[in-house]
Design an enzyme around this catalytic site. Structure first.
Site, mmCIF file in Angstrom:
data_model
loop_
_atom_site.group_PDB
_atom_site.id
_atom_site.type_symbol
_atom_site.label_atom_id
_atom_site.label_comp_id
_atom_site.label_asym_id
_atom_site.label_seq_id
_atom_site.Cartn_x
_atom_site.Cartn_y
_atom_site.Cartn_z
ATOM 1 N N ASP A 290 0.867 -1.171 0.000
ATOM 2 C CA ASP A 290 0.000 0.000 0.000
ATOM 3 C C ASP A 290 0.912 1.232 0.000
ATOM 4 O O ASP A 290 2.120 1.144 0.221
ATOM 5 C CB ASP A 290 -0.959 -0.022 1.207
ATOM 6 C CG ASP A 290 -2.173 0.862 0.946
ATOM 7 O OD1 ASP A 290 -3.191 0.696 1.620
ATOM 8 O OD2 ASP A 290 -2.095 1.731 0.040
HETATM 9 C C1 GLC Z 1 -4.266 4.342 -0.377
HETATM 10 C C2 GLC Z 1 -5.158 3.214 0.077
HETATM 11 C C3 GLC Z 1 -5.262 2.098 -0.908
HETATM 12 C C4 GLC Z 1 -5.183 2.663 -2.302
HETATM 13 C C5 GLC Z 1 -3.773 3.197 -2.488
HETATM 14 C C6 GLC Z 1 -3.585 3.834 -3.858
HETATM 15 O O1 GLC Z 1 -3.497 4.801 0.691
HETATM 16 O O2 GLC Z 1 -4.870 2.642 1.339
HETATM 17 O O3 GLC Z 1 -6.497 1.418 -0.659
HETATM 18 O O4 GLC Z 1 -5.452 1.659 -3.263
HETATM 19 O O5 GLC Z 1 -3.422 4.116 -1.479
HETATM 20 O O6 GLC Z 1 -4.403 4.936 -3.988
#
Ligand code: GLC
Length: 751
Positions: A290
């Site tokens: 993430d």
């Molecule tokens: C965010 C979220 C995740 C998302 C990623 C890209 O922090 O936690 O769910 O897909 O970053 O945007």
């Protein structure tokens, strides 16, 4: 209530007739892909391999804390980037891909985006769609999102979010499918199939990404990014099943989570990523971290610096580094220092390259970036119609005293009151895609929807009454006047569209501001009042729930919100939604969920509280229960029969019963099957959802429904954490909600 074959029904039939999506994971990769991957890998330098593990965000819709990085294009040309997120559109993706084609080996980029509930046409937030309990509708929603995204240069969505959540203080509860692993697993499968379609490589298929692995929804105190501490039993029984369902459905990718699990950050957690996901479950796709979560292991206190973070993450099975730059900055040195073997890197790179081959990007890196197709696919009337039908299915009727609803279309005057009555942007909810300035044309507010429905036959009055969050009552008088001048009042209250979602934890989930006071003031006029509650999470509104005769929970329903709500309000659609998550009476009750254990001192009702597992100041029961939702008609459950009352664990039994529509409207009912394993080597919840059927019945019509019960529905993790069955009595419950059991019986498992 007329029964009309809807676009949705037709589309679902099409989806199913095409055999839906084939399970991808079971399908062995075509050998030639493996050969191609190996051949390409052999040509790559270590730096080029590490480049494939590196993902940067585009500069437009950053979805995390952005750090300075202004030579991305140069790095792409040098083969130091494997994927970009938050770059979308046929034109922009083509432009960036052209830079990647200048790299030595011309390895195409993957473009990923959070296409969570629709791309150009916004569908209801996922928790709302879960309330439909309509797997075909949920799959279709993802299918349409995928078609639009794929036509807009995207290869990959960071969805479905399959985190079980039992704490509505956690803002991301809006992204998932609620509190139950059985329902959550079926919805995970539907969403993966929807996004990935018949086969990756088709021009309308995008890679799904099951997230956030794992147990992110159990953040202590509902505080986003907080630690998760749980037993292996809870992890395996409740939080992992939807992820396993995603693997079985063929999810191409996974995303790990920000939280630590029992002290080990998920992104550095070998137990999760290697032992379970890639080992036991045989996952052949790749794991993306993430946003920045690899680097965040420093803040976790798990590693001392970026060098160690990269080591921990690659060793634990995090294949791609989203935006922490730990891999691009340290892996080369880690290999030189003998800390990380090239084999580990080769495995990660191979997983990523395999997907690029499967998507056909080596044949044509620009195949998804076609502006003509983009124009023809996005925002079509069919997509909007489908969004409206999915939205209708997501609405939950919480109260309808004296059958106030549906309203007559001949009503002379209606006052539409409340801070969300004319709102458009809020209808999109969190994790919707921003189309600069298009909201006014694209989105249908509640007020618009009523106007479209009634035309000029009815006089519409409007008053905002108050804001969503502030304490001013200055608008009350105008609102009361509007109510007094109307035959009926429709109110829209709740939270703002960005009050649920990532980093939106709230300690107080009552309806904010003075909105419930406004409801009281309007009620005091004596006019009939219908209240619509809008939000991305369960909200607390006890006063309104106790005193208002008719309440609909309309979540955030997306582009067609107003039209869908109007169909329900005026009887063109009979609501059939059922809550996928319990609604607490108070924050003090959280976590409150239906699958509770009995305890040694069960409180059998709200009065039985002395020396019982109960609160002295509040009933144990939620305000609205999991699986609850009314209809404009009524249903009778009768004639329960079991094919046997004793069975071996190699046998099945069939429970059949009759469901009858005893009202005057055609309507759908979600009949739910719950089981209780009465005595076991590890105590079991007093009820667990094990099956459900959603059926449409005309007034007076009856149908016989069967539930087949076999080993899969009777198994659990025993005291030794072995997945098995144990002989003994099972209670069987069938009903309209987890707290509305209509038929009961029991049977015995004899071995
Ligand atoms: C965010 C979220 C995740 C998302 C990623 C890209 O922090 O936690 O769910 O897909 O970053 O945007």
């Amino acid at each position: 209530m007329k029964l009309k074959p809807t676009l949705l029904t037709a589309a679902i039939a099409l989806l199913i007739n095409n055999g839906g999506a084939m399970a991808q994971s079971a399908k062995k990769q075509p050998d030639n892909v493996d050969v191609k991957v190996k051949t390409l890998l052999a040509k790559m330098t270590l730096e080029e391999k590490i480049g494939q593990l590196n993902q940067y965000t585009g500069d437009n819709d950053a979805t995390g804390p952005v750090s300075k990085n202004n030579n991305k294009l140069e790095q792409i040309k040098q083969g130091k980037v494997g994927s970009m997120l938050n770059v979308r559109g046929a034109k922009d993706t083509r432009q960036i891909q052209e830079a990647a084609m200048q790299s030595r080996l011309k390895i195409p980029l993957l473009f990923g985006q959070d296409v969570i509930h629709g791309y150009r046409v916004t569908f209801p937030v996922p928790l709302a769609e879960a309330a439909s309990w309509d797997l075909g509708a949920i799959e279709l929603s993802a299918r349409i999102a995928a078609k639009e995204a794929a036509a807009s240069g995207l290869h990959w969505t960071f969805a479905p979010m399959v985190d079980i959540a039992r704490d509505p203080r956690w803002g991301r509860v809006m992204e998932g499918a609620g509190e139950d692993p059985y329902l959550g697993s079926l919805i995970a499968k539907a969403r993966v199939h929807g996004f990935q379609g018949k086969s990756l490589g088709d021009l309308d298929a995008i890679m799904a990404c099951a997230k956030h692995f794992a147990a992110y929804g159990a953040a202590i105190a509902g505080r986003d990014y907080n630690s998760v501490d749980m037993s292996d039993r809870l992890l395996w029984e409740v939080y992992l099943p939807p992820f396993k369902a995603a693997v079985d459905a063929g999810a191409a990718t996974f995303m790990n989570s920000f939280n630590d699990l029992n002290g080990i950050p998920a992104t550095g957690n070998s137990y999760l990523q290697r032992d379970i996901l890639k080992g036991k479950w045989g996952f052949t796709g790749f794991v993306v971290s993430d946003w920045g979560s690899i680097g965040e292991m420093i803040a976790h206190g798990y590693v001392k610096d970026s060098y160690d973070a990269a080591n921990a993450a690659i060793t634990a099975g995090s294949d791609m580094d989203m935006e922490s730059r730990a891999y691009i900055g340290n892996l080369q040195q880690l290999v030189k220092d003998g800390k990380v073997s090239v084999k580990l890197i080769d495995d990660a790179v191979s997983r990523i390259l395999r997907k690029k081959f499967e998507l056909g990007l080596f044949d044509d890196p620009y195949r998804f970036s076609n502006e003509e197709r983009e124009k023809s696919v996005l925002n079509s009337a069919e997509n909007k119609q489908a969004a409206k039908e999915v939205a209708e299915k997501s609405i939950v009727l919480l109260k309808n005293d004296k059958q106030l609803l549906p309203l007559s279309k001949n009503v002379k005057s209606i006052a539409v009151i409340g801070p969300l009555a004319k709102s458009k942007k809020d209808m999109k909810g969190f994790w919707s895609i921003d189309w600069a300035g298009a909201d006014e044309n694209d989105l249908v507010s509640l007020y618009d929807g009523i106007q479209h429905k009634l035309g000029n036959n009815t006089k519409l009055l409007y008053a905002r009454g108050c804001a969503i969050q502030d304490s001013s009552r200055a608008g009350f008088d105008e609102a009361v006047k509007a109510a007094k001048d109307a035959d009926v009042v429709i109110m829209a209250i709740g939270e703002a569209g960005d009050m649920s979602g990532e980093a939106k934890s709230r300690s107080n989930i009552h309806i904010p501001g003075v909105q419930e006071e406004l409801v009281k003031a309007i009620q005091a006029t004596g006019k009939p009042v219908v209240v619509l509650v809008m939000g991305g999470r369960p909200l607390i509104f006890n006063s309104t729930a106790d005193n208002v005769p008719a309440i609909l929970y309309t979540w955030w329903l997306g582009s067609e919100a107003g039209n869908a709500i109007a169909d329900v309000l005026f009887g063109d659609y009979n609501p059939a939604g059922k809550l996928p998550i319990s609604f607490p009476r108070s924050e003090g009750q959280i976590p409150v969920f239906y699958a509770q254990k009995s305890t040694g001192r069960p409180s059998v009702n709200d009065k039985d509280i002395i020396y019982k597992s109960a609160y002295l100041d509040l009933p144990n029961s939620p305000r609205f229960a999991f699986g609850y939702g009314l209809s404009y008609t009524t249903f009778k459950y009768s004639d329960l029969k079991l094919s046997k009352t004793k069975l071996k664990n190699t046998e099945t039994l069939t429970a059949t019963f009759t469901l009858t529509n005893t009202g005057k409207y055609a309507g759908e009912e979600v009949a739910q099957l719950y089981l209780h394993d009465v005595v076991a080597s590890a105590v079991r919840p007093v009820k667990e959802l094990k099956d459900f059927k959603k059926v449409m019945l005309k007034p007076g019509e009856s149908v016989t429904i069967s539930f087949v019960i076999g080993k899969d529905k009777l198994s659990f993790y025993n005291s030794k954490m072995v997945w098995t069955t144990e002989p003994g009595k099972f209670e069987l419950m069938i009903g309209s909600a987890s707290d509305d059991v209509r038929l009961k019986s029991d049977f015995e498992l004899v071995d």
